[in-house]
Scaffold this motif. Sequence first.
Motif, short mmCIF file in Angstrom:
data_model
loop_
_atom_site.label_atom_id
_atom_site.label_comp_id
_atom_site.label_asym_id
_atom_site.label_seq_id
_atom_site.Cartn_x
_atom_site.Cartn_y
_atom_site.Cartn_z
N SER A 66 0.82 -1.20 0.00
CA SER A 66 0.00 0.00 0.00
C SER A 66 0.86 1.26 0.00
O SER A 66 0.44 2.30 -0.51
N ILE A 67 2.04 1.17 0.62
CA ILE A 67 3.01 2.26 0.58
C ILE A 67 4.37 1.64 0.25
O ILE A 67 4.57 0.44 0.40
N HIS A 68 5.29 2.47 -0.20
CA HIS A 68 6.63 2.00 -0.53
C HIS A 68 7.40 1.68 0.74
O HIS A 68 7.16 2.29 1.79
N LYS A 69 8.31 0.72 0.66
CA LYS A 69 9.03 0.30 1.86
C LYS A 69 9.92 1.42 2.41
O LYS A 69 10.10 1.53 3.63
N LYS A 70 10.43 2.28 1.55
CA LYS A 70 11.25 3.39 2.03
C LYS A 70 10.39 4.47 2.68
O LYS A 70 10.83 5.15 3.60
N THR A 71 9.16 4.61 2.23
CA THR A 71 8.23 5.54 2.87
C THR A 71 7.94 5.06 4.29
O THR A 71 7.93 5.86 5.23
N ALA A 72 7.73 3.76 4.44
CA ALA A 72 7.48 3.19 5.76
C ALA A 72 8.68 3.39 6.66
O ALA A 72 8.54 3.80 7.82
N SER A 73 9.86 3.15 6.13
CA SER A 73 11.08 3.31 6.90
C SER A 73 11.25 4.76 7.35
O SER A 73 11.62 5.03 8.51
N ARG A 74 10.95 5.68 6.46
CA ARG A 74 11.07 7.11 6.79
C ARG A 74 10.08 7.51 7.88
O ARG A 74 10.42 8.22 8.82
N LYS A 75 8.85 7.01 7.78
CA LYS A 75 7.83 7.33 8.79
C LYS A 75 8.24 6.79 10.16
O LYS A 75 8.13 7.47 11.17
N ILE A 76 8.72 5.55 10.19
CA ILE A 76 9.14 4.94 11.44
C ILE A 76 10.31 5.71 12.04
O ILE A 76 10.34 6.00 13.24
N SER A 77 11.26 6.06 11.20
CA SER A 77 12.44 6.79 11.66
C SER A 77 12.06 8.14 12.26
O SER A 77 12.54 8.51 13.34
N ARG A 78 11.21 8.87 11.58
CA ARG A 78 10.83 10.19 12.06
C ARG A 78 10.02 10.13 13.35
O ARG A 78 10.22 10.94 14.26
N LEU A 79 9.12 9.15 13.42
CA LEU A 79 8.33 9.01 14.65
C LEU A 79 9.23 8.61 15.82
O LEU A 79 9.10 9.16 16.93
N THR A 80 10.14 7.68 15.58
CA THR A 80 11.05 7.24 16.63
C THR A 80 11.92 8.39 17.11
O THR A 80 12.12 8.56 18.32
N ARG A 81 12.40 9.18 16.18
CA ARG A 81 13.25 10.32 16.54
C ARG A 81 12.47 11.33 17.38
O ARG A 81 12.99 11.85 18.37
N ARG A 82 11.22 11.56 17.03
CA ARG A 82 10.40 12.51 17.80
C ARG A 82 10.14 11.99 19.21
O ARG A 82 10.18 12.76 20.17
N VAL A 83 9.89 10.69 19.34
CA VAL A 83 9.64 10.12 20.66
C VAL A 83 10.92 10.16 21.50
O VAL A 83 10.89 10.49 22.68
N ASN A 84 12.05 9.85 20.88
CA ASN A 84 13.31 9.86 21.62
C ASN A 84 13.73 11.26 22.05
O ASN A 84 14.33 11.42 23.11
N ARG A 85 13.43 12.26 21.26
CA ARG A 85 13.77 13.62 21.62
C ARG A 85 12.94 14.12 22.79
O ARG A 85 13.35 15.05 23.49
N MET A 86 11.82 13.50 23.00
CA MET A 86 10.96 13.87 24.12
C MET A 86 11.63 13.57 25.46
O MET A 86 11.44 14.26 26.45
#
Length: 90
Positions: A66-86
């Motif tokens: 449904s989405i490209h694998k790199k799009t999924a990777s980018r979304k996961i990376s950005r969400l993880t980074r936001r949670v870790n910065r918290m």
Amino acid sequence: MANHKSAEKRNRQSQVRRMRNRMNKSKMKTVVRRVEEALMAGSEEQAREALQKAIPVIQKTAVKGSIHKKTASRKISRLTRRVNRMQPLA
């Protein structure tokens, strides 16, 4: 409108795939929104839990195409980074 039997079948297949992709993307957007809501609320524990639930859903959406694998990777990376910065640096 499709005039040939094969074109009619292709149209039916496209509609089924469109609805399947839409369902998968909707589910993914929902779990991402839950992570973002936890971030906005300032709850680190809830954000981490929501992220742990979101990652497999995002990956599964990519595996299903449904989405490209790199799009999924980018979304996961950005969400993880936001949670870790918290979290404050130890």
